[in-house]
Design a protein around this motif. Structure first.
Motif, PDB file in Angstrom:
ATOM      1  N   TYR A   1      53.282 -24.542  21.852  1.00 38.80           N
ATOM      2  CA  TYR A   1      52.112 -25.318  21.458  1.00 38.80           C
ATOM      3  C   TYR A   1      52.201 -25.832  20.008  1.00 38.80           C
ATOM      4  O   TYR A   1      52.109 -27.038  19.764  1.00 38.80           O
ATOM      5  CB  TYR A   1      50.836 -24.480  21.624  1.00 38.80           C
TER       6      TYR A   1
ATOM      7  N   PRO B   1      55.544 -28.245  19.086  1.00 34.14           N
ATOM      8  CA  PRO B   1      55.474 -29.619  19.620  1.00 34.14           C
ATOM      9  C   PRO B   1      54.331 -30.425  19.029  1.00 34.14           C
ATOM     10  O   PRO B   1      54.481 -31.620  18.754  1.00 34.14           O
ATOM     11  CB  PRO B   1      55.282 -29.399  21.126  1.00 34.14           C
TER      12      PRO B   1
ATOM     13  N   SER C   1      54.888 -33.845  16.872  1.00 29.41           N
ATOM     14  CA  SER C   1      54.281 -35.093  17.341  1.00 29.41           C
ATOM     15  C   SER C   1      53.349 -35.676  16.291  1.00 29.41           C
ATOM     16  O   SER C   1      53.372 -36.882  16.023  1.00 29.41           O
ATOM     17  CB  SER C   1      53.505 -34.833  18.638  1.00 29.41           C
TER      18      SER C   1
ATOM     19  N   GLY D   1      51.832 -34.468  22.880  1.00 31.69           N
ATOM     20  CA  GLY D   1      53.137 -33.837  22.764  1.00 31.69           C
ATOM     21  C   GLY D   1      53.174 -32.471  23.429  1.00 31.69           C
ATOM     22  O   GLY D   1      54.144 -32.116  24.107  1.00 31.69           O
ATOM     23  N   VAL D   2      52.095 -31.695  23.262  1.00 31.46           N
ATOM     24  CA  VAL D   2      52.024 -30.389  23.926  1.00 31.46           C
ATOM     25  C   VAL D   2      51.958 -30.558  25.435  1.00 31.46           C
ATOM     26  O   VAL D   2      52.640 -29.849  26.195  1.00 31.46           O
ATOM     27  CB  VAL D   2      50.809 -29.603  23.400  1.00 31.46           C
TER      28      VAL D   2
ATOM     29  N   GLY E   1      55.291 -31.512  26.844  1.00 29.56           N
ATOM     30  CA  GLY E   1      56.214 -30.374  26.911  1.00 29.56           C
ATOM     31  C   GLY E   1      55.889 -29.421  28.052  1.00 29.56           C
ATOM     32  O   GLY E   1      56.801 -28.867  28.690  1.00 29.56           O
TER      33      GLY E   1
END
Length: 265
Positions: A12, A15, A19, A58-59, A62
């Motif tokens: 978390y 990333p 980002s 971003g999280v 991922g």
């Protein structure tokens, strides 16, 4: 166990930080020549919101990456087809499907651009509030032109063009004011009569037009300058508004010791 093996950090925090960091670099480069990302609390809030949404995306990307293989081929084909659809060209406007695909980030970036433009215009209006005479405004713009040319030689051509437009507008405003003052002087009365509504309109309209052209040059100083230059711009403003702006003595006045005067025989 190293720091990278912590589940919340690797899944978390890292990333999201990467980002948001890349998004900040992109926003900073995108704002060059447009305004300031933190020019007001509203623009700062929109900037933080864009960074937070980018970090969240971003999280989410991922976490969703391992599950992409389970998507049906129809969904992948539909997404690819939407991205390759012909787009109608629009000036400075984000397409609706782009706003949807970016989870609202593109829409907030569009609002951020608009807010930065408003912040710059509001700053210029507040900066020029104290100018009520075309003569003082002309002194300030003349000094501002030299200030910008000295610090941004590559932008000298644009600065000179903006200055010429502002100077012509100020000359027109001075001509209108001069003709109005001459018309208000009547022969049979020793004082000037009150201006008519049409004369007031002509003077204010000409001065407002000149002020707008000067605002364009000041806006150029705002979007291409730095926050540290604020004090220098205020110094130019104070100098132009001072009563000694036109008749400054080249040498300082010499003081006499104890205020005594010697009489020569």
């Amino acid at each position: 166990m190293t720091w990278y093996h912590h589940g919340w950090l690797a899944g978390y925090a890292l990333p999201a930080a990467l980002s948001a960091g890349l998004a900040w670099v992109g926003l900073a480069r995108h704002s060059v020549g447009k305004g300031r990302l933190l020019g007001s609390w509203r623009s700062a809030g929109l900037t933080l919101l864009v960074l937070a949404l980018t970090g969240a995306v971003g999280v989410a990307a991922g976490l969703a990456l391992p599950h992409l293989a389970k998507l049906p081929p129809v969904a992948a084909g539909l997404a690819t087809g939407v991205t390759t659809m012909p787009r109608k060209r629009q000036d400075d406007t984000t397409q609706p499907y782009v706003k949807f695909m970016t989870l609202g980030i593109a829409w907030f970036r569009e609002r951020l651009d608009y807010r930065m433009h408003l912040d710059a215009r509001n700053w210029c209006d507040r900066f020029l509030d104290g100018f009520e005479k075309s003569t003082h405004l002309r002194v300030f713009v003349h000094d501002l032109k030299h200030y910008l040319v000295d610090r941004h030689p590559a932008l000298a051509k644009t600065v000179n063009n903006l200055f010429e437009a502002a100077d012509k507008a100020m000359i027109r405003a001075l001509d209108v004011q001069t003709r109005t003052d001459e018309a208000r002087r009547e022969i049979h009365i020793p004082w000037m009569r009150e201006p008519t509504d049409e004369e007031v309109y002509q003077c204010r309209s000409a001065f407002g037009e000149a002020r707008n052209y000067c605002g364009d040059l000041l806006l150029y100083a705002y979007v291409h300058g730095r926050r540290t230059e604020q004090a220098e711009l205020e110094t130019l403003r104070t100098k132009a508004l001072s009563n000694d702006a036109f008749h400054s003595s080249p040498l300082p006045r010499q003081r006499r010791w104890f205020g005594l005067r010697r009489d020569r025989a």
